[in-house]
Structure formats: structure tokens, C-alpha cells
Design a protein around this motif. Sequence first.
Motif, PDB file in Angstrom:
ATOM      1  N   PRO A  49       0.859  -1.199   0.000  1.00 55.38           N
ATOM      2  CA  PRO A  49       0.000   0.000   0.000  1.00 55.38           C
ATOM      3  C   PRO A  49       0.890   1.243   0.000  1.00 55.38           C
ATOM      4  N   PHE A  50       0.439   2.283  -0.684  1.00 51.96           N
ATOM      5  CA  PHE A  50       1.246   3.503  -0.743  1.00 51.96           C
ATOM      6  C   PHE A  50       1.479   4.034   0.676  1.00 51.96           C
ATOM      7  N   ALA A  51       2.637   4.683   0.850  1.00 51.65           N
ATOM      8  CA  ALA A  51       3.112   5.027   2.197  1.00 51.65           C
ATOM      9  C   ALA A  51       2.109   5.866   2.987  1.00 51.65           C
ATOM     10  N   VAL A  83      -2.345  -5.370 -22.303  1.00 53.05           N
ATOM     11  CA  VAL A  83      -2.159  -4.280 -21.340  1.00 53.05           C
ATOM     12  C   VAL A  83      -2.071  -2.937 -22.051  1.00 53.05           C
ATOM     13  N   ASN A  84      -2.323  -1.888 -21.281  1.00 51.95           N
ATOM     14  CA  ASN A  84      -2.173  -0.534 -21.806  1.00 51.95           C
ATOM     15  C   ASN A  84      -0.803   0.031 -21.417  1.00 51.95           C
ATOM     16  N   ALA A  85      -0.322   0.979 -22.214  1.00 54.69           N
ATOM     17  CA  ALA A  85       0.809   1.802 -21.794  1.00 54.69           C
ATOM     18  C   ALA A  85       0.296   2.777 -20.743  1.00 54.69           C
ATOM     19  N   VAL A 167     -12.816   8.469 -19.445  1.00 55.54           N
ATOM     20  CA  VAL A 167     -12.155   9.359 -18.481  1.00 55.54           C
ATOM     21  C   VAL A 167     -12.273   8.716 -17.109  1.00 55.54           C
ATOM     22  N   GLU A 168     -11.113   8.474 -16.488  1.00 58.36           N
ATOM     23  CA  GLU A 168     -11.083   7.782 -15.195  1.00 58.36           C
ATOM     24  C   GLU A 168     -11.057   8.794 -14.048  1.00 58.36           C
ATOM     25  N   GLN A 169     -11.964   8.606 -13.126  1.00 55.91           N
ATOM     26  CA  GLN A 169     -12.074   9.393 -11.891  1.00 55.91           C
ATOM     27  C   GLN A 169     -11.818  10.891 -12.118  1.00 55.91           C
ATOM     28  N   ALA A 193     -14.772   4.752 -12.749  1.00 57.21           N
ATOM     29  CA  ALA A 193     -14.505   5.025 -11.331  1.00 57.21           C
ATOM     30  C   ALA A 193     -13.347   4.150 -10.864  1.00 57.21           C
ATOM     31  N   ASP A 194     -12.374   4.773 -10.223  1.00 59.87           N
ATOM     32  CA  ASP A 194     -11.221   4.027  -9.678  1.00 59.87           C
ATOM     33  C   ASP A 194     -11.181   4.215  -8.159  1.00 59.87           C
ATOM     34  N   GLU A 195     -10.735   5.396  -7.709  1.00 52.30           N
ATOM     35  CA  GLU A 195     -10.685   5.632  -6.268  1.00 52.30           C
ATOM     36  C   GLU A 195     -12.063   5.455  -5.623  1.00 52.30           C
ATOM     37  N   SER A 196     -13.130   5.786  -6.346  1.00 50.66           N
ATOM     38  CA  SER A 196     -14.480   5.629  -5.776  1.00 50.66           C
ATOM     39  C   SER A 196     -14.850   4.162  -5.597  1.00 50.66           C
ATOM     40  N   VAL A 217     -10.813  -2.051 -11.525  1.00 51.25           N
ATOM     41  CA  VAL A 217     -10.798  -3.061 -10.469  1.00 51.25           C
ATOM     42  C   VAL A 217      -9.355  -3.516 -10.250  1.00 51.25           C
ATOM     43  N   LYS A 218      -8.895  -3.391  -9.004  1.00 54.17           N
ATOM     44  CA  LYS A 218      -7.504  -3.713  -8.666  1.00 54.17           C
ATOM     45  C   LYS A 218      -7.486  -4.730  -7.524  1.00 54.17           C
ATOM     46  N   ALA A 219      -6.704  -5.781  -7.665  1.00 56.73           N
ATOM     47  CA  ALA A 219      -6.746  -6.873  -6.686  1.00 56.73           C
ATOM     48  C   ALA A 219      -6.270  -6.425  -5.309  1.00 56.73           C
ATOM     49  N   VAL A 241      -9.252  -4.152 -15.509  1.00 57.56           N
ATOM     50  CA  VAL A 241      -8.348  -4.581 -14.433  1.00 57.56           C
ATOM     51  C   VAL A 241      -7.098  -3.710 -14.482  1.00 57.56           C
ATOM     52  N   SER A 242      -6.682  -3.238 -13.320  1.00 59.88           N
ATOM     53  CA  SER A 242      -5.466  -2.437 -13.258  1.00 59.88           C
ATOM     54  C   SER A 242      -4.673  -2.867 -12.029  1.00 59.88           C
ATOM     55  N   SER A 243      -3.641  -2.096 -11.703  1.00 56.87           N
ATOM     56  CA  SER A 243      -2.727  -2.496 -10.629  1.00 56.87           C
ATOM     57  C   SER A 243      -2.289  -1.265  -9.869  1.00 56.87           C
ATOM     58  N   ALA A 244      -1.215  -1.372  -9.105  1.00 52.72           N
ATOM     59  CA  ALA A 244      -0.849  -0.268  -8.225  1.00 52.72           C
ATOM     60  C   ALA A 244       0.652  -0.009  -8.240  1.00 52.72           C
ATOM     61  N   LEU A 245       1.234   0.019  -9.444  1.00 47.64           N
ATOM     62  CA  LEU A 245       2.671   0.254  -9.564  1.00 47.64           C
ATOM     63  C   LEU A 245       3.433  -0.793  -8.746  1.00 47.64           C
ATOM     64  N   CYS A 268      -5.620  -3.983 -19.958  1.00 45.85           N
ATOM     65  CA  CYS A 268      -5.465  -3.847 -18.502  1.00 45.85           C
ATOM     66  C   CYS A 268      -4.277  -2.963 -18.125  1.00 45.85           C
ATOM     67  N   GLY A 269      -4.397  -2.294 -17.004  1.00 49.07           N
ATOM     68  CA  GLY A 269      -3.321  -1.445 -16.489  1.00 49.07           C
ATOM     69  C   GLY A 269      -2.289  -2.265 -15.739  1.00 49.07           C
ATOM     70  N   LEU A 270      -1.721  -3.233 -16.440  1.00 46.48           N
ATOM     71  CA  LEU A 270      -0.793  -4.185 -15.809  1.00 46.48           C
ATOM     72  C   LEU A 270       0.577  -4.161 -16.487  1.00 46.48           C
ATOM     73  N   ARG A 344      -5.117  13.044  -2.721  1.00 44.32           N
ATOM     74  CA  ARG A 344      -5.154  13.482  -4.123  1.00 44.32           C
ATOM     75  C   ARG A 344      -4.151  12.779  -5.042  1.00 44.32           C
ATOM     76  N   THR A 345      -3.465  11.745  -4.556  1.00 44.15           N
ATOM     77  CA  THR A 345      -2.525  11.079  -5.458  1.00 44.15           C
ATOM     78  C   THR A 345      -3.051   9.733  -5.910  1.00 44.15           C
ATOM     79  N   GLY A 346      -4.195   9.321  -5.438  1.00 46.16           N
ATOM     80  CA  GLY A 346      -4.839   8.113  -5.906  1.00 46.16           C
ATOM     81  C   GLY A 346      -4.151   6.837  -5.484  1.00 46.16           C
TER      82      GLY A 346
HETATM   83  O1  LIG Z   1      -3.841   1.657 -14.923  1.00 46.85           O
HETATM   84  C1  LIG Z   1      -2.660   1.798 -15.272  1.00 46.85           C
HETATM   85  O2  LIG Z   1      -2.346   2.045 -16.436  1.00 46.85           O
HETATM   86  C2  LIG Z   1      -1.537   1.629 -14.287  1.00 46.85           C
HETATM   87  C3  LIG Z   1      -1.834   1.832 -12.856  1.00 46.85           C
HETATM   88  C4  LIG Z   1      -2.144   3.251 -12.458  1.00 46.85           C
HETATM   89  O3  LIG Z   1      -2.354   4.095 -13.285  1.00 46.85           O
HETATM   90  C5  LIG Z   1      -2.159   3.602 -11.074  1.00 46.85           C
HETATM   91  C6  LIG Z   1      -1.526   2.819 -10.178  1.00 46.85           C
HETATM   92  C7  LIG Z   1      -1.392   3.201  -8.845  1.00 46.85           C
HETATM   93  C8  LIG Z   1      -1.932   4.338  -8.375  1.00 46.85           C
HETATM   94  C9  LIG Z   1      -2.651   5.237  -9.191  1.00 46.85           C
HETATM   95  O4  LIG Z   1      -2.137   6.529  -9.118  1.00 46.85           O
HETATM   96  C10 LIG Z   1      -2.830   4.852 -10.661  1.00 46.85           C
HETATM   97  C11 LIG Z   1      -4.336   4.942 -10.940  1.00 46.85           C
HETATM   98  O5  LIG Z   1      -4.973   5.829 -10.396  1.00 46.85           O
HETATM   99  O6  LIG Z   1      -4.940   4.181 -11.685  1.00 46.85           O
END
Ligand SMILES: O=C(O)CCC(=O)C1=CC=C[C@@H](O)[C@@H]1C(=O)O
Length: 346
Positions: A49-51, A83-85, A167-169, A193-196, A217-219, A241-245, A268-270, A344-346
Motif C-alpha cells: 500500500p502507498f506510504a 495491457v495498456n501503456a 475518463v477515469e475518476q 470510477a477508480d478511487e471511488s 478493479v484492482k486486486a 483490471v489495473s494495478s498499483a505500480l 489492462c493497467g498491468l 489526491r494522489t490516488g
Molecule cells: O492503470 C494503469 O495504467 C496503471 C496503474 C495506475 O495508473 C495507477 C496505479 C497506482 C496508483 C494510481 O495513481 C494509478 C491509478 O490511479 O490508476
Amino acid sequence: MSDVALPALHDLLATARVVALPLVTRFRGIDVREALVFEGPEGWTEFAPFAEYDDIEAATWLAAAIDFGWRTPPSARRDVIPVNATVPAVDADAVPAVLERFPGCRTAKVKVAASDQTLEQDVARVRAVRAAMGPEGRIRVDANGGWNLDQAEHAIHALAPFDLEYVEQPCPDVAELAEIRTRTKYMGIPIAADESVRRADDPLAVAAAGAADLLVVKAAPLGGIRRALDIAERAGLPFVVSSALDTSVGLAMGAHLAAAAPELDFDCGLGTASLLAADVTRDPLLPRDGAIDVRRIDPDPALLDRSRADEDRTAWWLARLERCHAILAEGPGAPSGDAGLADRTG
Ligand SMILES: O=C(O)CCC(=O)C1=CC=C[C@@H](O)[C@@H]1C(=O)O
Ligand SMILES: [Mg+2]
């Protein structure tokens, strides 16, 4: 925790390693990604999880990590995941170099609405992505809740000529998402919707309110693969489906989620291993031909050593692990997290 007994803390600590991985490009305000990896009976897993997230929110990420390390993932329906860039909030002239790190990707997600940038910079970045990808490329933007309603309406209007997939969030709250969805309907651009979903008390509220066309949706933040699938199913909306860096260990969890999804309508954001300058394996889950494999990752001991976090940060992560483990041990009666979008950094 669902369906698997909580392992003892010493079982997590026995293999726990904390790494600090430099990024190739600053992303969501960080230059170094820290993660704690550990090994369960099913394989290596990740707690990252982010710090700035509090312990209640972070405990859900720990539940996900334990689920992936201690339970066999649901059956895979596919073995490669498109996956997406992911394009951080870079200057427009840096866009081609970012996209080169994502070979074969036909979709790009572009960060916008960074607090230290202007709409003109966002427009220039998205224009550069469109120029690099050509008319066939799919472009989605992610504002991480950085706009208020009027800013969002104005920005979406300014970005619409570049043909957006969604458009995401755009705004922080569910009510604002519902309103911006209504206001921009005439442009035909879906709202995601992502953070929501991943940072809300009730991840289903946004769907219930009709405030989004699709969900991200992130696992890890949703408590694991099965819980993420369950939320998506109950929401009844299309999802991406996406991820969290994550390191490649954490990306493997996301890949297994995407592999188990009944439908995979969106790339997917992977692909974000491409944003890391170092990883924990010599065979990272980097995009090849626009996709990553579905496989688990065993970290390389020499690479774990090379990226080892310093003593202070290691102690911080181990203490966080212990506190989150204690929260999970309290059981389902423990309070659920709702961090809102304060940072605000998601
Ligand atoms: O979805 C992607 O392309 C990669 C993941 C990504 O963008 C994110 C990962 C982690 C935190 C977030 O700031 C961000 C997001 O908001 O989706
Ligand atoms: Mg997002």
C-alpha cells in the motif's frame, strides 16, 4: 480475511523482504516504489500500500497479499493479458520515450490533472500520445479526482477531440461523478470510477448511484482476486483490471485477476513494470506484443539484495505489516477503510 485462516505473523516475517525500486519517470509524486514481498505456500506475494495510506486501508492490501500467497487463484480463462501503456504526467516531448517502453500496446492511459500542471500541458501530452499512436490507438485519461465539476467539464471538452476511450475518476466524489457523467453525456465519453471503488467504504456505491459507466478493479486494494471479482460481478458494470505500480510479484496477482475475469473488454493497467528501473526478478512481467503473461514470480535473491530498502524503511514496513496483521486478526468486525481522496494522489 476470507476463506483462509490468517497465517501467524511469524510466517509472514520469515520470508519478508522490503525493496525500494527506482522509477524511470516520476509517477504519482514518487521516484522510488517501496514494496514488501513474502512467500506463502502458493508462492511469492506482495504487500505494498502507498506510504500515506493508513493502517485500516493498508490491512485490506495485506488481506489480498495473503490471499495470493496462501490460496490457489481461481481458474484462468486466458494465459496472456493485453495491457495498456501508462503515461505519467510528463512533458509532451517525453511521450515517445515513455511509449517505447510499452511495445505493441494499442491502448495508452494518460495521467492528467496533476496538481502542479495546467490543462494546456494535459492537452499537449494527450495530443502527443495521439500523434504517436495514430488514429487506431485507444487513449484513456486518468485525473485521479483532480478536477472539480466545472474543471472536469471544461477539461473533458478540451480533450474530447483526441477521441477518448474513457475518463477515469475525473472528480473525487460519487455525487460529482454522477453529475459529470450527466453533463458530458452528449460527448459520448464513458466515465470510469477508480478511487471511488478501491478507496471507498462501499465499493458498490458508485455503481448503485449510476455514477460510472465502468469500474477500475484492482486486486490489492480490494482485498484480493476473489473479492475484486465479486465486487465487479455485483456492480454489474463492465470493468478494467489495473494495478498499483507493483513489482512483478504484485503484477502477477493482477494478471491472475485478469485471467479469471469472465470478460476482458478493456486492455489492462498491468504493464507498469515498464515504469520501474529495477525489479525483483530477471524475468519481469514486462509487456511484449502488447501483453503480459499470466505466471507467478519468484524473486531473485541477488536482486532482492540489490534493491534492499535501508534499515529505517525496512523497520517501518515490518512495523506496518505487524499492525495490519493485528487489524486482520481482529476479524470482520474491524472497521473498514474509507480514506476518501484526501491525499489526491490516488
Ligand atoms: O492503470 C494503469 O495504467 C496503471 C496503474 C495506475 O495508473 C495507477 C496505479 C497506482 C496508483 C494510481 O495513481 C494509478 C491509478 O490511479 O490508476
Ligand atoms: Mg486511476
